[in-house]
Design a protein around this motif. Structure first.
Motif, PDB file in Angstrom:
ATOM      1  N   TRP A  82      55.106  56.520 -18.266  1.00  0.00           N
ATOM      2  CA  TRP A  82      54.390  56.932 -19.471  1.00  0.00           C
ATOM      3  C   TRP A  82      55.341  57.011 -20.663  1.00  0.00           C
ATOM      4  N   TYR A  89      45.584  63.572 -23.063  1.00  0.00           N
ATOM      5  CA  TYR A  89      46.492  62.515 -23.533  1.00  0.00           C
ATOM      6  C   TYR A  89      47.197  62.947 -24.813  1.00  0.00           C
ATOM      7  N   ALA A  96      43.067  53.665 -29.812  1.00  0.00           N
ATOM      8  CA  ALA A  96      43.729  54.111 -28.580  1.00  0.00           C
ATOM      9  C   ALA A  96      43.597  53.061 -27.482  1.00  0.00           C
ATOM     10  N   SER A 107      46.656  51.153 -25.782  1.00  0.00           N
ATOM     11  CA  SER A 107      46.812  51.297 -24.327  1.00  0.00           C
ATOM     12  C   SER A 107      47.122  49.957 -23.675  1.00  0.00           C
ATOM     13  N   TYR A 126      50.741  57.335 -23.530  1.00  0.00           N
ATOM     14  CA  TYR A 126      50.223  56.037 -23.107  1.00  0.00           C
ATOM     15  C   TYR A 126      50.922  55.632 -21.822  1.00  0.00           C
ATOM     16  N   GLN A 127      50.198  54.959 -20.965  1.00  0.00           N
ATOM     17  CA  GLN A 127      50.782  54.495 -19.706  1.00  0.00           C
ATOM     18  C   GLN A 127      51.511  53.177 -19.932  1.00  0.00           C
TER      19      GLN A 127
END
Length: 821
Positions: free
Chosen positions: A664, A649, A708, A712, A658-659
């Motif tokens: 992304w 990542y 994170a 996310s 990040y998705q």
């Protein structure tokens, strides 16, 4: 106390004064190269020191420079900077365009105040276009241009993968060097300086070897070819035939090796050694290496793994030492790369005694001359170490007079002729870069053409990029008549580039000694893979093997070189390491080519100044070490170098992928000063300000995983382009990650309209888009030509050197030359 520029180091750039305002990696690497070549580089550091000193490899990046502390927000210090610039030759800056304009570093102001100054502005995205205001973090560039998509098979999870090697920064650094040296060469005739711009996007784009035209063919003929943009399918099974030649495999004792048996001759030797030639007589392998089914491709791939795994590392080393047609490299870390036998033999790793750090091991200079580093590597300065010394020098200086030269608008290398002996990409593309600057490059090709022309199934697509702007003279160099023709061309040339394995140039009688008898004023550069002599000089060098040898592959691939635990683990690790070193978009070939162009320009500049640089050499492995100088500079108690997480990542919660709801994004807000802006920008989605776990930099580091997870959830709630638009509007580094390969992305309308690609006309591909010239000049011109066919220029070049038509016809008839006109 000195009263003149520092000339202690000597070197071909001795006497040049370079003012370095860089605060990021590409600028530091550009000025480090100039210092290594003998320039007096004066770092201007803010109070408290440059942010560059937070990089673990700072002793290598800042070596050989002098340091002065100036606060550019202070009126008096700004005046001192202006006095420095009035007496300097070169300025290097990595400021964003708006920051540069604030202190008067625009093309117009610079031309008026400092008419002889050559200024290099290195930015992430360039000074114009829709992304000019974006922050220039490497991760943002690699995500938005598709490099992280191209490297997605580093990880098993879906989506792009974080890329650790600073390809774009090194590319931008070296292209800035190209612009600086070309402008200095042009200044010798015009007397005038100018502003040049390089950026990370084009620096990255320069590294692709052949995929640009592969992508273009797929777009033009969507029904004619089945696209295959990854070497393996989603079950870690091989799709591309090159995986056999570029096998990554563990030995019996668990040491991973990277093979590179790319040419037909090398592949034949490889199959014989593995005992698989007889196996290929079986009709089931018809068409190898282009096998019909995924099952057959996988079966043969696994047979190769079994044969490699039947021998220990030492047993394979015996093979390599006795059969130079078979070669493989163990995967090394960047530190281990400086222990490579060829690196040690060539003296391309040096120990520098630092007054505080002690012994610091680091790469030597990129260019070697007469078997030694170009200059003696000196320690990095302490912050502000030379402030008093430089201030005293400034007090004694008078303002430089204005230039009397005419402000011409020509190509900076107009009139320069280069003769190229070489194949494939790593060396020859260095010469290609010079064609955009106006140099004439005559490529001496074998009668059947350079092997790279047939690397891709579509005719000529493999070599179209490396042949841009060149003139092809196809001649049998092994025949006395062919060689005499080449000698006549060399007589009329300025520079020769030779890219053969060690000893091959001597056997072909085109070595430096032979050609300087013909043309004593010649600049000559050897650019082999490993070296001109030594233990690996005879070995073939390709991007994946050099990536493994230097540490580039391990830098990108992480922990994948540990011994496999089972068959599935072997497959996965093999895919990861192939992706780390053999992805066409960014690899060691492109890195090496950039260094070749820099070295050629150093030689040309030195010649114009009456300085000889004899036996000048760059190597693929040596230049790869330079690209990793922030990673392989080693000393006692070196701080930990940040590494990607196991899922690729990124480096932490504030610098990672990040998705989003439809793809992304890459977030880049890693510094303390960027945290308040991120908190404010995300305040409508999450309250980060009042969360004690994130209240300080230390707390954020300790709770990185929690941060994170929090981010996310936030990023998953919106589309990726919406995040890019909203956050960049608030000056937070965030981009939508492209879901296509960069060679395709750079050809799209938005990137074409932004100036990253331009139109060219090819004898093979007609009108098409190609990568734009890598520098923009405020005054000089550039050009963007297309490629050429085999022997396209044989006849006109031979006419130019006085060969009559009747003799040309006879030479063609006897297959001494090929004429395609």
């Amino acid at each position: 106390m000195t009263t003149q520029p520092d000339t202690e180091s000597g070197g071909p750039l001795a006497g040049l004064v370079v003012i370095d305002l860089s605060t990021t990696l590409p600028g530091a690497q550009a000025s480090q190269f100039l210092a290594d070549c003998g320039a007096d580089v004066i770092m201007v550091e803010p109070p408290g020191g440059s942010p560059l000193r937070e990089i673990a490899g700072w002793p290598g990046l800042l070596r050989g420079k002098r340091s002065i502390t100036l606060d550019l927000h202070d009126v008096d210090d700004l005046a001192r900077l202006r006095r420095l610039l009035a007496n300097a030759d070169v300025l290097v800056s990595t400021m964003r365009p708006t920051s540069a304009a604030r202190i008067g570093l625009t093309a117009e102001v610079l031309a008026e105040r400092y008419p002889r100054l050559v200024t290099a502005m290195i930015t992430g995205w360039g000074s114009t276009g829709p992304w000019a205001g974006y922050k220039g973090w490497e991760g943002l560039v690699l995500a938005k241009t598709g490099v992280m998509h191209a490297k997605r098979q580093l990880t098993k999870r879906p989506g792009p993968a974080y890329v650790s090697t600073p390809y774009a920064s090194f590319g931008a650094a070296q292209t800035a060097v190209h612009g600086i040296l070309a402008a200095l060469i042009e200044r010798e005739s015009s007397g005038a300086g100018q502003l040049i711009e390089s950026n990370l996007v084009l620096g990255m784009g320069s590294m692709d070897t052949y995929n640009w035209f592969y992508e273009m063919v797929l777009q033009r003929y969507p029904d004619a070819f089945e696209p295959m943009d990854s070497a393996y399918d989603n079950q870690d099974r091989p799709q591309a035939y090159l995986v056999y030649a570029l096998l990554s495999a563990p030995t019996k004792d668990g040491r991973w090796l990277q093979f590179a048996q790319v040419s037909p001759r090398l592949m034949q030797a490889w199959l014989i050694e593995l005992g698989l030639v007889e196996e290929l007589a079986n009709p089931k392998w018809k068409g190898f290496p282009m096998l019909e089914s995924v099952e057959l491709r996988t079966e043969f791939w696994e047979m190769m793994h079994e044969r490699v795994g039947a021998r220990t590392y030492d047993e394979w080393q015996q093979v390599f030492e006795t059969n130079h047609n078979i070669s493989a490299e163990p995967f090394r870390t960047p530190d281990e790369g400086l222990e490579h036998p060829q690196v040690v033999h060539d003296g391309r790793a040096v120990i520098v005694e630092d007054p505080e750090l002690g012994a610091v091991r680091q790469p030597s200079t990129m260019i070697h001359s007469e078997g030694r580093p170009l200059t003696s590597v000196r320690p990095a300065p302490r912050a502000g170490e030379h402030s008093d010394q430089i201030s005293s020098w400034l007090q004694e200086l008078v303002e430089s007079p204005a230039t009397d030269g005419a402000a011409t608008h020509s190509l900076p290398l107009d009139g320069v002729t280069v003769v190229e002996f070489g194949t494939m990409f790593a060396g020859p593309y260095g010469a290609t870069m010079l064609t955009d600057l106006g140099a004439r490059v005559i490529k001496i090709e074998p009668l059947e053409g350079d092997n790279i022309r047939s690397l891709v199934a579509f005719p000529e697509a493999g070599g179209a990029k490396v042949l841009q702007g060149k003139e092809s003279v196809a001649v049998d160099l092994t025949s006395p008549e062919g060689r005499e023709l080449v000698y006549e061309i060399v007589k009329r040339s300025d520079l020769v580039l030779e890219c053969f394995r060690g000893g091959a140039a001597e056997r072909a009688k085109v070595d430096e000694a032979s050609l300087k008898k013909i043309n004593p004023d010649l600049v000559y550069l050897s650019a082999p893979g490993y070296g001109v002599d030594g233990p690996y000089a005879q070995r073939p060098a390709y991007a994946p093997s050099i990536g493994a040898a230097s540490g580039i592959s391990v830098t990108d691939g992480g922990n994948a070189t540990t011994p496999p635990t089972d068959r599935a683990d072997l497959r996965r690790k093999a895919v990861t390491m192939h992706t780390a070193g053999a992805t066409p978009a960014v690899q060691s070939d492109g890195i090496a080519a950039l260094g070749v162009a820099s070295a050629m320009l150093v030689g040309l500049y030195a010649k114009r100044k009456g300085i000889e640089v004899p036996a000048m050499v760059t190597t693929m492995i040596g230049t790869a070490a330079q690209a990793l100088i922030a990673f392989n500079t080693n000393y006692a108690d070196r701080p930990e170098i940040p590494k990607s997480d196991d899922q690729f990542y990124g480096l932490g919660a504030l610098y990672r992928l990040y998705q989003a709801s439809d793809g992304w994004v890459f977030l880049a807000a890693p510094t303390e000063k960027e945290w308040p802006g991120l908190v404010k920008a995300l305040s409508v989605y999450v309250d980060l300000e009042s969360d004690e776990r994130f209240s300080t930099a230390t707390a954020r580091r300790d709770n990185d995983g929690v941060l994170a997870e929090t981010l996310s959830i936030v990023f998953a709630g919106r589309r990726k382009q919406e995040w890019e638009d909203e956050l960049t509007r608030q000056d937070v580094g965030c981009v939508a990650a492209a879901e296509a390969n960069p060679e395709s992305v750079l050809q799209t309308d938005p990137f074409f309209e932004a100036g990253y690609s331009v139109e060219a006309v090819s004898p093979i591909f007609d009108e098409h888009r190609r990568l734009a010239p890598l520098n923009k000049f405020s005054r000089s011109l550039t050009k963007a030509d297309a490629g050429c066919t085999i022997g396209q220029h044989t006849r006109p070049v031979l006419r130019e050197i006085g060969v009559e038509e009747a003799r040309i016809a006879d030479l063609c008839e006897r297959k001494i030359i090929v004429c395609d006109d």
